[in-house]
Design an enzyme around this catalytic site. Structure first.
Site, mmCIF file in Angstrom:
data_model
loop_
_atom_site.group_PDB
_atom_site.id
_atom_site.type_symbol
_atom_site.label_atom_id
_atom_site.label_comp_id
_atom_site.label_asym_id
_atom_site.label_seq_id
_atom_site.Cartn_x
_atom_site.Cartn_y
_atom_site.Cartn_z
ATOM 1 N N CYS B 35 -10.828 31.959 1.458
ATOM 2 C CA CYS B 35 -10.089 31.972 0.228
ATOM 3 C C CYS B 35 -11.382 32.208 -0.869
ATOM 4 O O CYS B 35 -10.946 32.229 -2.102
ATOM 5 C CB CYS B 35 -9.466 30.589 0.125
ATOM 6 S SG CYS B 35 -10.603 29.250 0.090
ATOM 7 N N ASP B 37 -13.716 30.532 -1.957
ATOM 8 C CA ASP B 37 -14.209 29.082 -2.507
ATOM 9 C C ASP B 37 -15.534 28.817 -1.817
ATOM 10 O O ASP B 37 -16.108 29.302 -0.867
ATOM 11 C CB ASP B 37 -13.303 28.008 -1.998
ATOM 12 C CG ASP B 37 -11.868 27.906 -2.818
ATOM 13 O OD1 ASP B 37 -11.857 28.740 -3.729
ATOM 14 O OD2 ASP B 37 -11.236 26.819 -2.480
ATOM 15 N N CYS B 62 -10.384 25.574 -5.742
ATOM 16 C CA CYS B 62 -9.094 25.090 -6.118
ATOM 17 C C CYS B 62 -9.345 23.503 -6.031
ATOM 18 O O CYS B 62 -10.193 22.837 -5.802
ATOM 19 C CB CYS B 62 -8.086 25.594 -5.188
ATOM 20 S SG CYS B 62 -8.289 24.974 -3.595
ATOM 21 N N CYS B 106 -10.461 23.356 3.157
ATOM 22 C CA CYS B 106 -11.250 22.955 2.169
ATOM 23 C C CYS B 106 -11.970 21.776 2.733
ATOM 24 O O CYS B 106 -13.139 21.587 2.375
ATOM 25 C CB CYS B 106 -10.392 22.601 1.030
ATOM 26 S SG CYS B 106 -9.436 23.886 0.070
#
Lengths: 402, 300
Positions: B35, B37, B62, B106
């Site tokens: 993603c 990140d 995010c 995450c």
């Protein structure tokens, strides 16, 4: 203060006047338009009127060129699959890398079925290379499918020109025009477009209704067989209330076309100018000279889109993002990547899309809110120092990616 | 939009320990390729005791990436490095009252940042052993790489086998097309052809996993009770409980009580119980929430 809706490329409010038109077709005029009796007959006439209203907005030559479907995606699938079925010897499709998933995912699936899909690339402003396009046009190509306007950046493709080029080689041309219809003038009878998809809920009609425009004489194979509806080209009982609503919405879109391209555009331009003046390290994506009047796509560097959207939402502002994390797929926006926008900016793209229901006051409120939201997130970002990006952000922070 | 828990929102809107720690002696920089990140974790560690005195994060990511980072720093402050390393990504997610399956990476990123920062403090080089692919099964958060590796390692040939080994496809079943595509691709590497609903044809399948012996009704119910007993302490820790209501063929009706009732996590809890049941009983069963009253009226 009421919330501000700037996500009209995702979906729009049903116009109250559209809703009024639809109301009788639930409990009073509920007949099946195919029925002979008066219950059905009246509905049949209502559909006829709606078909005409849609024909007028699209500038189609015949009302029988309008086929009602359930959504834009169904129209896209029907068009592309029809072209392949009708021309079994042609095994190639031309499309672009920035299409909506409704077209791209289908094309990727068709590749596994043995079709060759040519995906035209775009430059940094999202524009196509028409010479490259021309070189791909051959008698092996069953259909060209290119969107009229991009849903993320708003960039408009030269559809009429591309359709003409395809027609000269005898190739069917389909356009996914769900973002363009109602926002920019369209005159199909003067074009070489074979098929066009539109979706009701993008222009203040309800969800669950779409149209496939099919030029008279274009060879066609239905996706749904099983009934005489739509002259046997799309079986299934008509969604009468939604069709009536779409007709009214098309009529209203035609009336507001000038407003869209002056007042709505002015709000969009003011928003961009206001944000760019107040926020450092952000830029507009797409082709500023050639795009939808209602769409602003702004990349905020060094921060991530979903985080921006959550804070905007808290401030009562609805927008959307090309960031990976706002979609279920976790894929960063294929449109931003195709334009070569660097990772650290592509993730921070926010799309503000207007409608005729927005106001200049709302624009000013958004311009007031955005700078502090961006600043708050940049404070958390490893790419950001005290007052600006860290020196050589790529070197100062080079994480191990897994 | 995502269905974020209150706790996730709290840590996102008001993150704790944002920014770099002054005088940090351990830094971990990691990112998630899936993603984009990325996260920097800075630690201030007391050399004699290896206690983490302070922790700070900087995150490009995010809402749940920021919330996971914030949660992680709160969780590790005051722990020794060895204690901190015991924290799993599931612990981080649990601390936040759960994350959507698509967002579990995450929390993985948080744990990896911690490993990287500890390695950096100890003068070691941290190597990532975790590869992440596109999420295939959203019910059980299983990604493509995991499925591919499991197919190769265990010589799997059917969707059912993939489900038994990885859980992928064991929920809503809408990812079965995706799993079939992965099977087709991986089997093609070995020159085999994927055949739906059976073993590949080119080569006889390797020894099948032994089938669980059929259990008698009483033994089966005892086993079900035993599974519930083993899960009970975890639920009681959160002031909840579970009781067996009825067993009807493949359907096991349970009643979640106390804090479990109406909890957002109830669905995940049930999924977890079902998975354990399937593993322990060696057969497919469905765990269905029901109160005694509801079941009586249902049957009536």
């Amino acid at each position: 203060m009421s919330d501000i809706y700037l996500d009209n490329n995702a979906t729009t409010m049903v116009d109250p006047a559209v809703f009024e038109e639809m109301k009788p077709y639930f409990c009073e005029q509920f007949g099946n338009p195919s029925s002979l009796h008066s219950f059905g007959n009246k509905v049949g006439f209502a559909l006829k009127k709606a078909r005409k209203q849609i024909q007028d907005l699209l500038g189609a030559e015949h009302d029988s060129e309008i086929i009602f479907t359930s959504c834009g995606t169904e129209s896209d699938s029907t068009a592309i699959l029809s072209a392949l079925k009708a021309q079994p010897d042609r095994k190639e499709i031309i499309t672009t890398v920035v299409e909506h998933p409704a077209v791209l995912t289908l094309c990727e699936y068709l590749e596994t079925e043995g079709y060759t899909v040519h995906k035209l690339e775009v430059d940094s402003k999202g524009r196509l290379d028409l010479d490259k396009y021309k070189s791909l046009l051959s008698d092996k190509v069953a259909v060209v499918s290119v969107m009229w306007a991009n849903n993320e950046s708003g960039t408009i493709f030269p559809i009429e020109e591309m359709a003409q080029m395809a027609a000269e080689k005898g190739i069917m041309f389909h356009t996914d025009a769900v973002q363009a219809v109602g926002k920019i003038p369209i005159n199909l009878k003067e074009s070489a477009i074979s098929m066009l998809s539109l979706s009701g809920h993008k222009l203040h009609a309800p969800k669950g209704i779409g149209v496939l425009y099919l030029r008279r004489g274009v060879r066609y194979r239905p996706l749904l067989r099983g009934g005489h509806q739509e002259r046997g080209r799309r079986a299934g009982t008509e969604n009468a209330p939604a069709i009536v609503g779409l007709g009214k919405a098309c009529e209203m879109a035609a009336e507001h076309m000038a407003f869209e391209n002056t007042q709505v555009k002015a709000m969009r331009d003011r928003l961009e100018q206001g944000i760019l003046a107040a926020v450092p390290h952000c830029f507009v994506t797409g082709d500023p000279d050639n795009r939808l009047p209602n769409t602003a796509s702004i990349a905020f560097e060094y921060i991530e889109g979903e985080a921006i959207l959550l804070l905007l939402n808290k401030a009562g502002i609805a927008a959307s993002s090309g960031s990976a994390c706002t979609s279920g797929s976790l894929e960063p926006s294929h449109v931003m990547r195709a334009m070569g926008i660097p990772y650290t900016a592509a993730h921070g793209t926010v799309r503000f899309s207007f409608s005729r229901y927005n106001t200049m006051d709302e624009v000013e409120r958004v311009i007031e809110e955005v700078p502090s939201i961006v600043a708050k997130l940049r404070k958390l970002s490893p790419y950001w120092g005290e007052n600006g990006p860290v020196e050589n952000p790529g070197e100062a922070f080079a994480p191990v990616y897994a | 939009m995502w269905d974020y828990s209150e706790k996730v929102q709290e840590h996102f809107y008001n993150p704790k320990n944002a920014g770099a720690v002054e005088g940090a002696n351990g830094v971990g920089d990691v990112g998630s390729i899936s993603c984009g990140d990325a996260l920097r974790l800075t630690l201030k560690v007391e050399p004699e005791t290896e206690v983490i005195l302070d922790a700070g994060f900087q995150t490009f990511g995010c809402g749940s990436a920021i919330a996971s980072s914030s949660a992680l720093t709160e969780m590790i402050k005051g722990l020794t490095l060895d204690e901190a390393l015991k924290i799993s990504n599931q612990d981080i997610a649990d601390y936040l009252d759960g994350l959507p399956p698509e967002k579990m990476h995450c929390s993985v990123m948080g744990r990896e940042a911690l490993q990287a920062a500890v390695a950096n403090y100890r003068g070691e080089v941290w190597e990532d052993d975790h590869e992440e692919g596109a999420l295939v099964c959203k019910c059980f958060a299983v990604d493509e790489v995991m499925i591919e590796d499991t197919i190769r390692a265990n010589n799997l040939h059917t969707v059912e086998e993939v489900t038994n080994y990885t859980k992928a496809g064991g929920g809503c079943s809408s990812c079965h097309e995706g799993i079939e595509n992965i099977l087709t691709r991986v089997l093609a590497e070995k020159g085999e052809t994927f055949v739906a609903g059976g073993a590949a044809v080119a080569k006889p399948a390797a020894a099948k996993a032994p089938e669980a012996p059929k259990m008698g009704t009483l033994a089966r119910i005892r086993k079900i009770e035993a599974v519930l007993d083993s899960i009970r302490p975890a639920l009681q820790a959160d002031n909840g409980d579970v009781e067996l209501v009825d067993v009807d063929g493949k359907n096991i009706y349970v009643h979640l009580t106390g804090a479990c009732t109406g909890c957002q996590m109830a669905a995940m809890t049930l999924g977890g119980i079902q998975q354990r049941m399937i593993e322990e009983l060696g057969e497919f069963v469905k765990v269905i929430p029901a109160s005694k009253e509801a079941l009586v009226s249902m049957e009536g």
